[in-house]
Design a protein around this motif. Sequence first.
Motif, mmCIF file in Angstrom:
data_model
loop_
_atom_site.group_PDB
_atom_site.id
_atom_site.type_symbol
_atom_site.label_atom_id
_atom_site.label_comp_id
_atom_site.label_asym_id
_atom_site.label_seq_id
_atom_site.Cartn_x
_atom_site.Cartn_y
_atom_site.Cartn_z
ATOM 1 N N LEU A 165 0.875 -1.176 0.000
ATOM 2 C CA LEU A 165 0.000 0.000 0.000
ATOM 3 C C LEU A 165 0.908 1.221 0.000
ATOM 4 O O LEU A 165 1.693 1.414 0.935
ATOM 5 C CB LEU A 165 -0.912 0.002 1.227
ATOM 6 N N VAL A 166 0.811 2.023 -1.047
ATOM 7 C CA VAL A 166 1.666 3.196 -1.208
ATOM 8 C C VAL A 166 0.780 4.437 -1.228
ATOM 9 O O VAL A 166 -0.087 4.579 -2.098
ATOM 10 C CB VAL A 166 2.491 3.104 -2.511
ATOM 11 N N ILE A 167 1.008 5.335 -0.279
ATOM 12 C CA ILE A 167 0.196 6.554 -0.162
ATOM 13 C C ILE A 167 1.111 7.764 -0.298
ATOM 14 O O ILE A 167 2.076 7.920 0.461
ATOM 15 C CB ILE A 167 -0.537 6.612 1.186
ATOM 16 N N MET A 196 -1.730 1.980 -5.091
ATOM 17 C CA MET A 196 -1.190 3.320 -4.877
ATOM 18 C C MET A 196 -2.330 4.327 -4.786
ATOM 19 O O MET A 196 -3.249 4.324 -5.601
ATOM 20 C CB MET A 196 -0.250 3.718 -6.016
ATOM 21 N N VAL A 197 -2.247 5.194 -3.787
ATOM 22 C CA VAL A 197 -3.269 6.215 -3.574
ATOM 23 C C VAL A 197 -2.574 7.571 -3.473
ATOM 24 O O VAL A 197 -1.615 7.727 -2.716
ATOM 25 C CB VAL A 197 -4.073 5.947 -2.285
ATOM 26 N N GLU A 198 -3.055 8.535 -4.249
ATOM 27 C CA GLU A 198 -2.492 9.880 -4.223
ATOM 28 C C GLU A 198 -3.503 10.866 -3.639
ATOM 29 O O GLU A 198 -4.704 10.773 -3.914
ATOM 30 C CB GLU A 198 -2.106 10.342 -5.633
ATOM 31 N N ASP A 199 -2.996 11.825 -2.855
ATOM 32 C CA ASP A 199 -3.836 12.860 -2.252
ATOM 33 C C ASP A 199 -5.090 12.243 -1.631
ATOM 34 O O ASP A 199 -6.227 12.601 -1.962
ATOM 35 C CB ASP A 199 -4.205 13.929 -3.284
ATOM 36 N N ALA A 200 -4.858 11.322 -0.725
ATOM 37 C CA ALA A 200 -5.946 10.540 -0.134
ATOM 38 C C ALA A 200 -6.653 11.307 0.978
ATOM 39 O O ALA A 200 -6.022 11.898 1.856
ATOM 40 C CB ALA A 200 -5.399 9.234 0.418
ATOM 41 N N LEU A 258 4.070 -1.056 3.573
ATOM 42 C CA LEU A 258 3.342 0.214 3.644
ATOM 43 C C LEU A 258 4.323 1.350 3.432
ATOM 44 O O LEU A 258 5.370 1.399 4.075
ATOM 45 C CB LEU A 258 2.670 0.370 5.014
ATOM 46 N N PHE A 259 3.982 2.257 2.511
ATOM 47 C CA PHE A 259 4.741 3.501 2.367
ATOM 48 C C PHE A 259 3.789 4.664 2.536
ATOM 49 O O PHE A 259 2.691 4.672 1.968
ATOM 50 C CB PHE A 259 5.412 3.613 0.999
#
Length: 282
Positions: free
Chosen positions: A61-63, A98-102, A126-127
């Motif tokens: 999971l990359v945020i 990958m999630v951006e601007d969550a 996890l990042f």
Amino acid sequence: MNVRQLDISRRTIAVVAALIGTVSLVIGAHAALNMRALDAAKAVTTDQVTGSIGQTSRLALVIGNGHYPDASAPLTQSINDARALSSTLRKNGFDVDMVEDATKDDMVRAVNRLKSRIKRDTVVMLFFGGFGVQAGRQSYMLPVDAVIWKESDVRRQGVSIDGVLDMMKEQGAKAKLVVVDASRRNPYERRFRSYSHGLAPIGTPDNALILSSASPGKVVDDGKGEHSVLVSELLGNLAAQGSAESAFNKTRVAISRASEGDQVPTVSSSLLEDVHFGEAGG
């Protein structure tokens, strides 16, 4: 019955027998085709199941959160870092979400997706890149829609890193890797009467490896490069195709030396076995 009638009867019987034989051949051929189709379907199903198992043996999971309304400028490095790290992890056999601007809802849903896919043999990573804040003795990843005025807001609107690690442990993950690049001077600090800078120490459950961009209670400034100092160094060490623990430790040492001690990343490990990075993702 005369001879002619007898001859006609014999011909009729022969024709009927021939028809029965033809029908039997057709039925037999059809059955054979059905068996082949069934065998093929079983083979496809087996391949799909095997592929599914292979895909879920490494999850990440990359945020990357960059656009916080309360910040004076966007954290463009966090987005770049998330994209680059996602690409590297996929090359190493990770199935990356990958999630951006969550937002808070985005982050909760992403963590729940991860939770639903963790198996007993899964290596999980996890990042988080963005703003992190400690409240009490825990560190929280902040979503872009967080409205923070007091410490209790952090606990209510943030996502606890320790909580995600606890979830990984409860799900029985084989190994847990965490990279937190969030020891930034956040835009909410002046709103607290009593405030601790940086992040709190992150607890290390069994068989886990944790890398944080700075020592507990410390903040670091972003450089001017495309990537943060932490991720830039980490990407280079992961490309060397060694173990995760070696890559994390080399990152810590390189940054500490380059900054002459101004930025000292933290590595905590309780790994019971090596997790390797390389072309095969072994």
